[in-house]
Design a protein around this motif. Structure first.
Motif, PDB file in Angstrom:
ATOM      1  N   GLY A   1       7.921   5.896 -15.629  1.00  0.00           N
ATOM      2  CA  GLY A   1       7.561   7.139 -14.957  1.00  0.00           C
ATOM      3  C   GLY A   1       8.712   8.117 -14.817  1.00  0.00           C
ATOM      4  O   GLY A   1       8.702   8.987 -13.935  1.00  0.00           O
ATOM      5  N   VAL A   2       9.718   7.998 -15.680  1.00  0.00           N
ATOM      6  CA  VAL A   2      10.913   8.844 -15.630  1.00  0.00           C
ATOM      7  C   VAL A   2      10.675  10.142 -16.409  1.00  0.00           C
ATOM      8  O   VAL A   2      10.153  10.121 -17.519  1.00  0.00           O
ATOM      9  CB  VAL A   2      12.131   8.100 -16.219  1.00  0.00           C
ATOM     10  CG1 VAL A   2      13.315   9.045 -16.426  1.00  0.00           C
ATOM     11  CG2 VAL A   2      12.522   6.944 -15.317  1.00  0.00           C
ATOM     12  N   LYS A   3      11.069  11.257 -15.819  1.00  0.00           N
ATOM     13  CA  LYS A   3      11.043  12.537 -16.516  1.00  0.00           C
ATOM     14  C   LYS A   3      12.415  12.791 -17.141  1.00  0.00           C
ATOM     15  O   LYS A   3      13.424  12.265 -16.667  1.00  0.00           O
ATOM     16  CB  LYS A   3      10.662  13.665 -15.562  1.00  0.00           C
ATOM     17  CG  LYS A   3       9.242  13.554 -15.034  1.00  0.00           C
ATOM     18  CD  LYS A   3       8.858  14.757 -14.180  1.00  0.00           C
ATOM     19  CE  LYS A   3       7.413  14.634 -13.718  1.00  0.00           C
ATOM     20  NZ  LYS A   3       6.994  15.796 -12.892  1.00  0.00           N
ATOM     21  N   SER A   4      12.447  13.607 -18.177  1.00  0.00           N
ATOM     22  CA  SER A   4      13.696  13.840 -18.901  1.00  0.00           C
ATOM     23  C   SER A   4      14.020  15.317 -18.985  1.00  0.00           C
ATOM     24  O   SER A   4      13.123  16.159 -19.097  1.00  0.00           O
ATOM     25  CB  SER A   4      13.613  13.263 -20.327  1.00  0.00           C
ATOM     26  OG  SER A   4      13.417  11.863 -20.302  1.00  0.00           O
TER      27      SER A   4
ATOM     28  N   GLY B   1      20.483   3.982 -12.250  1.00  0.00           N
ATOM     29  CA  GLY B   1      20.489   5.339 -11.723  1.00  0.00           C
ATOM     30  C   GLY B   1      19.319   6.162 -12.223  1.00  0.00           C
ATOM     31  O   GLY B   1      18.747   6.971 -11.482  1.00  0.00           O
ATOM     32  N   ILE B   2      18.957   5.959 -13.492  1.00  0.00           N
ATOM     33  CA  ILE B   2      17.833   6.691 -14.068  1.00  0.00           C
ATOM     34  C   ILE B   2      16.524   6.307 -13.386  1.00  0.00           C
ATOM     35  O   ILE B   2      15.720   7.158 -13.014  1.00  0.00           O
ATOM     36  CB  ILE B   2      17.752   6.430 -15.590  1.00  0.00           C
ATOM     37  CG1 ILE B   2      18.970   7.034 -16.302  1.00  0.00           C
ATOM     38  CG2 ILE B   2      16.460   6.996 -16.174  1.00  0.00           C
ATOM     39  CD1 ILE B   2      19.083   6.640 -17.761  1.00  0.00           C
ATOM     40  N   ILE B   3      16.327   5.010 -13.199  1.00  0.00           N
ATOM     41  CA  ILE B   3      15.089   4.528 -12.591  1.00  0.00           C
ATOM     42  C   ILE B   3      14.983   4.962 -11.135  1.00  0.00           C
ATOM     43  O   ILE B   3      13.914   5.361 -10.659  1.00  0.00           O
ATOM     44  CB  ILE B   3      14.983   2.992 -12.699  1.00  0.00           C
ATOM     45  CG1 ILE B   3      15.011   2.552 -14.165  1.00  0.00           C
ATOM     46  CG2 ILE B   3      13.710   2.498 -12.020  1.00  0.00           C
ATOM     47  CD1 ILE B   3      13.947   3.158 -15.029  1.00  0.00           C
ATOM     48  N   SER B   4      16.098   4.889 -10.406  1.00  0.00           N
ATOM     49  CA  SER B   4      16.058   5.212  -8.977  1.00  0.00           C
ATOM     50  C   SER B   4      15.784   6.691  -8.728  1.00  0.00           C
ATOM     51  O   SER B   4      15.128   7.057  -7.756  1.00  0.00           O
ATOM     52  CB  SER B   4      17.377   4.809  -8.311  1.00  0.00           C
ATOM     53  OG  SER B   4      18.464   5.561  -8.840  1.00  0.00           O
ATOM     54  N   THR B   5      16.271   7.569  -9.620  1.00  0.00           N
ATOM     55  CA  THR B   5      16.050   9.012  -9.448  1.00  0.00           C
ATOM     56  C   THR B   5      14.814   9.506 -10.188  1.00  0.00           C
ATOM     57  O   THR B   5      14.389  10.649  -9.982  1.00  0.00           O
ATOM     58  CB  THR B   5      17.264   9.801  -9.965  1.00  0.00           C
ATOM     59  OG1 THR B   5      17.465   9.523 -11.358  1.00  0.00           O
ATOM     60  CG2 THR B   5      18.523   9.422  -9.190  1.00  0.00           C
TER      61      THR B   5
ATOM     62  N   MET C   1      24.034   6.659 -11.842  1.00  0.00           N
ATOM     63  CA  MET C   1      24.221   7.858 -12.654  1.00  0.00           C
ATOM     64  C   MET C   1      23.059   8.000 -13.625  1.00  0.00           C
ATOM     65  O   MET C   1      22.677   7.016 -14.273  1.00  0.00           O
ATOM     66  CB  MET C   1      25.546   7.783 -13.411  1.00  0.00           C
ATOM     67  CG  MET C   1      25.956   9.050 -14.112  1.00  0.00           C
ATOM     68  SD  MET C   1      27.622   8.882 -14.809  1.00  0.00           S
ATOM     69  CE  MET C   1      27.843  10.505 -15.505  1.00  0.00           C
ATOM     70  N   ASN C   2      22.489   9.198 -13.734  1.00  0.00           N
ATOM     71  CA  ASN C   2      21.317   9.363 -14.602  1.00  0.00           C
ATOM     72  C   ASN C   2      21.584  10.279 -15.782  1.00  0.00           C
ATOM     73  O   ASN C   2      20.657  10.802 -16.393  1.00  0.00           O
ATOM     74  CB  ASN C   2      20.138   9.904 -13.789  1.00  0.00           C
ATOM     75  CG  ASN C   2      20.419  11.285 -13.205  1.00  0.00           C
ATOM     76  OD1 ASN C   2      21.524  11.803 -13.297  1.00  0.00           O
ATOM     77  ND2 ASN C   2      19.399  11.881 -12.600  1.00  0.00           N
ATOM     78  N   ILE C   3      22.865  10.477 -16.134  1.00  0.00           N
ATOM     79  CA  ILE C   3      23.227  11.356 -17.248  1.00  0.00           C
ATOM     80  C   ILE C   3      23.595  10.510 -18.463  1.00  0.00           C
ATOM     81  O   ILE C   3      24.423   9.599 -18.381  1.00  0.00           O
ATOM     82  CB  ILE C   3      24.405  12.268 -16.876  1.00  0.00           C
ATOM     83  CG1 ILE C   3      24.050  13.168 -15.698  1.00  0.00           C
ATOM     84  CG2 ILE C   3      24.809  13.123 -18.083  1.00  0.00           C
ATOM     85  CD1 ILE C   3      25.194  14.023 -15.207  1.00  0.00           C
ATOM     86  N   VAL C   4      22.953  10.813 -19.603  1.00  0.00           N
ATOM     87  CA  VAL C   4      23.296  10.187 -20.874  1.00  0.00           C
ATOM     88  C   VAL C   4      23.906  11.285 -21.736  1.00  0.00           C
ATOM     89  O   VAL C   4      23.212  12.195 -22.185  1.00  0.00           O
ATOM     90  CB  VAL C   4      22.056   9.591 -21.557  1.00  0.00           C
ATOM     91  CG1 VAL C   4      22.428   9.005 -22.913  1.00  0.00           C
ATOM     92  CG2 VAL C   4      21.413   8.527 -20.674  1.00  0.00           C
ATOM     93  N   LYS C   5      25.217  11.216 -21.939  1.00  0.00           N
ATOM     94  CA  LYS C   5      25.930  12.280 -22.646  1.00  0.00           C
ATOM     95  C   LYS C   5      26.232  11.843 -24.070  1.00  0.00           C
ATOM     96  O   LYS C   5      26.776  10.757 -24.302  1.00  0.00           O
ATOM     97  CB  LYS C   5      27.229  12.633 -21.932  1.00  0.00           C
ATOM     98  CG  LYS C   5      27.933  13.853 -22.523  1.00  0.00           C
ATOM     99  CD  LYS C   5      29.142  14.243 -21.692  1.00  0.00           C
ATOM    100  CE  LYS C   5      29.850  15.454 -22.261  1.00  0.00           C
ATOM    101  NZ  LYS C   5      29.000  16.660 -22.290  1.00  0.00           N
ATOM    102  N   LEU C   6      25.888  12.689 -25.035  1.00  0.00           N
ATOM    103  CA  LEU C   6      26.154  12.435 -26.439  1.00  0.00           C
ATOM    104  C   LEU C   6      27.192  13.436 -26.933  1.00  0.00           C
ATOM    105  O   LEU C   6      27.172  14.609 -26.534  1.00  0.00           O
ATOM    106  CB  LEU C   6      24.878  12.567 -27.265  1.00  0.00           C
ATOM    107  CG  LEU C   6      23.654  11.803 -26.762  1.00  0.00           C
ATOM    108  CD1 LEU C   6      22.470  12.022 -27.676  1.00  0.00           C
ATOM    109  CD2 LEU C   6      23.966  10.319 -26.662  1.00  0.00           C
TER     110      LEU C   6
END
Length: 293
Positions: A65-68, A28-32, A1-6
């Motif tokens: 190398g992750v985009k946000s 999940g963040i790194i893989s996507t 999962m690549n969602i960080v919810k605040l």
């Protein structure tokens, strides 16, 4: 999962939770190669929250190398983040995209509060902001001593970033002013970078015993003992120590993050609380200061 919810509010109190959330979703963040910061339920964000959000995105891009993608909230919090500069960051940090909500209101302009976010490569970049802060403080009953102190502190922190952080992106400064629920003027500012951190900066300067310390202890040594890069010159390098003493004197809040360490101080007329802890590594340094009139 690549969602960080605040949810609710994002202030200095929330920082550890955000770090743990990113760590939990790290795979999940790194893989996507994509991190989605969902702020849609946020009702308030303070300057420390602003600079650490940018710092987190920079860390993930510089390291992995992750985009946000940042989803702005609605209402007051969204309007502040919009006005403070989140909708303008793409030319500066192209690995971040902003999703703006349609019904953001111009709340902060109508209420004449100040919210600014600026990138800087030199002290000259901050001079107009210092002038704006001084004008606001003068119009809201702050003393001449407070006004001069804040201007000096901001300049010193900017100088530290420019000269010693080795940050790959420009430093960022966020300032917010408003009246609290009691109608009292309140000024808060935060400064951040994506650089080598306080401990490594001291190691590079040859400060003894610093290499073996954890980040949180290194921050404590700087704050409480005045350890600096300039051990042979007591007139230099003590900006954070002086900021700590100013927080004690003025019943203020001081919060410092550097790499995997956090040091916090919350002072009221009744009591003083200190916080010292480790957090999952977020490369860089972020400093928040909150001053009541």
């Amino acid at each position: 999962m690549n969602i960080v919810k605040l949810t609710d509010k994002y202030t200095f109190h929330s920082f550890q939770k955000v770090c743990e959330n990113v760590k939990r979703n790290h795979e999940g963040i790194i893989s996507t190669k994509l991190m989605q910061l969902d702020l849609s339920e946020i009702t308030f964000v303070d300057p420390f929250g602003m600079v650490t959000l940018l710092g987190l995105c920079r860390h993930m891009n510089n390291t992995y190398g992750v985009k946000s993608s940042i989803i702005l909230p609605e209402g007051n919090a969204g309007s502040y983040m919009e006005r403070a500069g989140f909708s303008q960051i793409n030319p500066q940090d192209q690995f971040i995209t902003i999703e703006r909500r349609k019904n953001i209101k111009d709340y902060f302009i109508r209420n004449q509060n100040m919210g600014v976010l600026r990138f800087f490569n030199s002290e000259k970049d901050i001079q107009p902001i210092n002038a704006e802060v001084e004008d606001w403080m003068e119009n809201h009953g702050f003393s001449e001593e407070d006004k001069n102190s804040i201007s000096i502190f901001i300049s010193e922190m900017v100088q530290n970033v420019v000269q010693h952080s080795n940050t790959p992106q420009p430093g960022v400064l966020c300032i917010q002013s408003y009246k609290n629920k009691k109608g009292e003027p309140f000024l808060s500012w935060a400064i951040g970078d994506a650089g080598i951190g306080i401990r490594q900066s001291l190691v590079d300067a040859g400060v003894q015993d610093m290499a073996a310390m954890e980040d949180c202890r290194a921050i404590r040594e700087v704050i409480l003992k005045g350890i600096s890069r300039f051990q042979d010159d007591v007139t230099r390098g003590n900006g954070l120590s002086r900021l700590y003493k100013a927080a004690q004197k003025r019943s203020a809040i001081l919060y410092i993050h550097s790499h995997s360490g956090v040091f916090g101080l919350n002072i009221s007329q009744e009591k003083q609380k200190k916080l010292e802890m480790g957090v999952p590594l977020i490369v860089g340094t972020n400093i928040g200061f909150y001053l009541r009139s």
